[in-house]
Write an enzyme that holds these catalytic residues in place. Structure first.
Site, PDB file in Angstrom:
ATOM      1  N   SER A  96       0.857  -1.188   0.000  1.00  0.00           N
ATOM      2  CA  SER A  96       0.000   0.000   0.000  1.00  0.00           C
ATOM      3  C   SER A  96       0.889   1.233   0.000  1.00  0.00           C
ATOM      4  O   SER A  96       2.118   1.122   0.078  1.00  0.00           O
ATOM      5  CB  SER A  96      -0.900   0.009   1.233  1.00  0.00           C
ATOM      6  OG  SER A  96      -0.128   0.366   2.370  1.00  0.00           O
ATOM      7  N   LYS A  97       0.262   2.377  -0.043  1.00  0.00           N
ATOM      8  CA  LYS A  97       1.020   3.634  -0.101  1.00  0.00           C
ATOM      9  C   LYS A  97       1.928   3.808   1.121  1.00  0.00           C
ATOM     10  O   LYS A  97       2.917   4.526   1.052  1.00  0.00           O
ATOM     11  CB  LYS A  97       0.054   4.822  -0.180  1.00  0.00           C
ATOM     12  CG  LYS A  97      -0.673   4.892  -1.522  1.00  0.00           C
ATOM     13  CD  LYS A  97      -0.977   6.336  -1.907  1.00  0.00           C
ATOM     14  CE  LYS A  97      -1.685   6.419  -3.246  1.00  0.00           C
ATOM     15  NZ  LYS A  97      -3.147   6.382  -3.110  1.00  0.00           N
ATOM     16  N   ARG A  98       1.579   3.148   2.236  1.00  0.00           N
ATOM     17  CA  ARG A  98       2.452   3.219   3.411  1.00  0.00           C
ATOM     18  C   ARG A  98       3.863   2.737   3.087  1.00  0.00           C
ATOM     19  O   ARG A  98       4.826   3.130   3.713  1.00  0.00           O
ATOM     20  CB  ARG A  98       1.920   2.311   4.526  1.00  0.00           C
ATOM     21  CG  ARG A  98       0.806   2.892   5.349  1.00  0.00           C
ATOM     22  CD  ARG A  98       0.459   1.952   6.487  1.00  0.00           C
ATOM     23  NE  ARG A  98       0.146   0.604   6.016  1.00  0.00           N
ATOM     24  CZ  ARG A  98       0.862  -0.473   6.282  1.00  0.00           C
ATOM     25  NH1 ARG A  98       1.940  -0.399   7.031  1.00  0.00           N
ATOM     26  NH2 ARG A  98       0.514  -1.665   5.808  1.00  0.00           N
ATOM     27  N   HIS A  99       3.968   1.830   2.120  1.00  0.00           N
ATOM     28  CA  HIS A  99       5.275   1.269   1.779  1.00  0.00           C
ATOM     29  C   HIS A  99       6.044   2.141   0.794  1.00  0.00           C
ATOM     30  O   HIS A  99       7.176   1.835   0.469  1.00  0.00           O
ATOM     31  CB  HIS A  99       5.105  -0.127   1.164  1.00  0.00           C
ATOM     32  CG  HIS A  99       4.521  -1.121   2.121  1.00  0.00           C
ATOM     33  ND1 HIS A  99       3.232  -1.587   1.994  1.00  0.00           N
ATOM     34  CD2 HIS A  99       5.042  -1.719   3.217  1.00  0.00           C
ATOM     35  CE1 HIS A  99       2.993  -2.451   2.971  1.00  0.00           C
ATOM     36  NE2 HIS A  99       4.071  -2.538   3.731  1.00  0.00           N
ATOM     37  N   GLY A 100       5.414   3.202   0.309  1.00  0.00           N
ATOM     38  CA  GLY A 100       6.069   4.039  -0.708  1.00  0.00           C
ATOM     39  C   GLY A 100       5.171   4.151  -1.919  1.00  0.00           C
ATOM     40  O   GLY A 100       3.977   3.840  -1.848  1.00  0.00           O
TER      41      GLY A 100
END
Ligand code: GLU
Length: 485
Positions: free
Chosen positions: A251-255
């Site tokens: 997800s966007k949390r990972h980049g």
């Protein structure tokens, strides 16, 4: 029977790395089998779909080199390949299924459905809706005539099971007692995903459905619908989901997850393809994992795709991008980086700039991972130094060695006779000995003085390219800055 596969993104977001991998596997499978790769748009959700997302998807598929044979923007035998243009066709199929007794008008309200599911759970029976709350035939006709709100549901054959052999996951069975009589046509006449996708797959003659594992539980519905339409189900292959390095769903949390972001950051399409292919398949012939798109076409085998979740690891992508950059010609590398340099300078290069640019590029190419790293590293060669990077200054200029190294370098470089990398190298190393400095303590202040940062191309070459006068002037400026002049 020739292979026909489709990539069917919903234009409700930018092209995502996971979707791009799905597109790539469809592409490799089609090309490797002399088949047809079709691009369609699953834009039944007109409220969430947008032209901007659609354009982004097409543009980045093209950027990745995943050209399609049939579908959006190309001629084919199936109209526009946009589901929003085919609502009449979906409604026709839904009503036809009702006539054949394979689907029915459903009047059940959401509250009644909730009650049904709760009662089933309390009684320990299956909560899958089986149509048991619907009115009798005669009443259906009357309520339809009254213009009551109605949807069409598919009638799951009960009891029963659906079994299929997924190319990636093997034999997979769903018990019909776990599957709802699902809606195929909404009360406003619009199709659900299940109906639109299945009708398209049948109408377009799709032989293999290669898609994400999130759609696995939809597959029994699609197979039953296909059979109800009197057609032969496709072969299915469900690709594992992508995870971040922490083992959680990517997800966007990972980049960044949009292909556009990787393009902007300076990743090469060939490296991106190669990396995406590795997410579930051993793309390289040897252990090095490196394979160009045409080699992957040759070797791709859907049945060797792993069913285990794959980790999207930007560090590995960086490494791979660096490998691809190093194999580029200097000319290609220059063509890719020149526009960014000119944009950063706000002007074109003059002859002297051009010479410096050609001299430094091969050195930078060797150590670059992403193209966007290039310009910040070489900008110091093309105009006055625009200040110092704060962290670099604090790290190397605030110790007692910096003034010694800078003063020593000034003298050593003034005395160099022929201005070549070798002579500069020799002169500065002798300075280290005389001043009793380590390479790190002695050279880093010089690097910051001339380039503004501890991250720069190789030092002696940079000094040679910058020229003696400019180098000495920058050393003087740094000495001034230190207040030790
Ligand atoms: N439109 C679906 C999606 O974007 C894919 C549908 C399919 O492959 O069947 O997830």
């Amino acid at each position: 029977m020739s292979v026909r596969v489709r990539f069917a993104p919903s234009p409700t977001g930018f092209l995502h790395v996971g979707a791009a991998r799905t597109a790539l596997y469809n592409y490799l499978f089609a090309r490797g089998n002399g088949g047809t790769f079709i691009l369609r748009s699953d834009d039944t959700d007109t409220a969430r779909s947008s032209a901007e997302y659609q354009d982004d998807i097409l543009e980045h598929l093209r950027w990745l080199g995943l050209d399609w044979d049939e579908g959006i923007g190309t001629d084919g035998n199936h109209g526009s390949y946009r589901q929003s243009d085919r609502f009449d066709r979906y409604a026709e199929v839904a009503h036809d299924l009702v006539r054949k007794g394979k689907a029915y008008y459903s009047f059940v309200t959401p509250e009644e459905l909730d009650g049904f599911k709760k009662a089933a759970r309390d009684a320990g029976t299956s909560p899958a809706y089986d149509g048991s709350l619907e009115p009798t035939q005669g009443e259906v006709a009357r309520r339809l005539a009254d213009g009551e709100t109605v949807v069409i549901r598919f009638a799951i054959p009960r009891p029963g099971t659906t079994t299929f052999t997924d190319v990636v996951r093997g034999e997979t069975t769903f018990d019909h007692s776990q599957v709802d009589d699902f809606v195929i046509l909404r009360s406003d006449g619009s199709p659900t995903y299940h109906l639109a996708s299945t009708v398209d797959d049948v109408d377009y003659g799709i032989t293999h459905v290669i898609r994400g594992e999130d759609l696995l539980s939809s597959t029994p519905k699609h197979i039953l619908l296909t059979e109800a339409m009197g057609a032969e189900p496709a072969t299915y292959a469900h690709l594992s989901l992508l995870m971040g390095p922490d083992g959680k769903k990517l997800s966007k949390r990972h980049g960044d997850t949009a292909i556009a972001a990787y393009r902007t950051a300076g990743y090469l399409p060939d490296a991106m393809d190669n990396y995406l292919a590795l997410l579930g398949w051993a793309a390289g012939e040897d252990d090095d994992d490196i394979a160009a798109l045409d080699e992957m076409v040759e070797r791709f085998d859907l049945s060797t795709v792993s069913k285990n979740a794959a980790v999207f690891d930007v560090k590995k992508l960086d490494w791979m991008n660096g490998v691809y950059i190093r194999t580029m010609s200097d000319e290609d590398f220059a063509d890719l980086t020149l526009p960014d340099l000119e944009a950063a300078l706000g002007r074109g290069l003059d002859a002297a700039d051009e010479e410096r640019f050609r001299a430094i590029l091969p050195l930078v190419k060797e150590r670059t991972k992403v193209l966007s790293d290039v310009v910040p590293q070489i900008l110091f060669l093309f105009g006055p130094l625009d200040g110092y990077d704060d962290a670099s200054w604090q790290k190397v200029m605030e110790g007692p060695e910096a003034p010694v190294a800078l003063a020593g370098a000034r003298v050593a470089l003034s005395d160099v006779e022929d201005w070549t990398t070798e002579s500069i190298d020799g002169a500065l190393r002798r300075m280290l000995e005389v001043e009793e400095l380590s390479a790190r303590k002695g050279f880093q202040p010089i690097r910051v003085a001339i380039s503004g940062s501890v991250v720069s191309p190789p030092l002696f070459e940079s000094i040679e390219i910058l020229g003696r006068d400019e180098t000495i002037q920058r050393i003087d400026t740094a000495i001034d800055e230190l207040g030790t002049n």
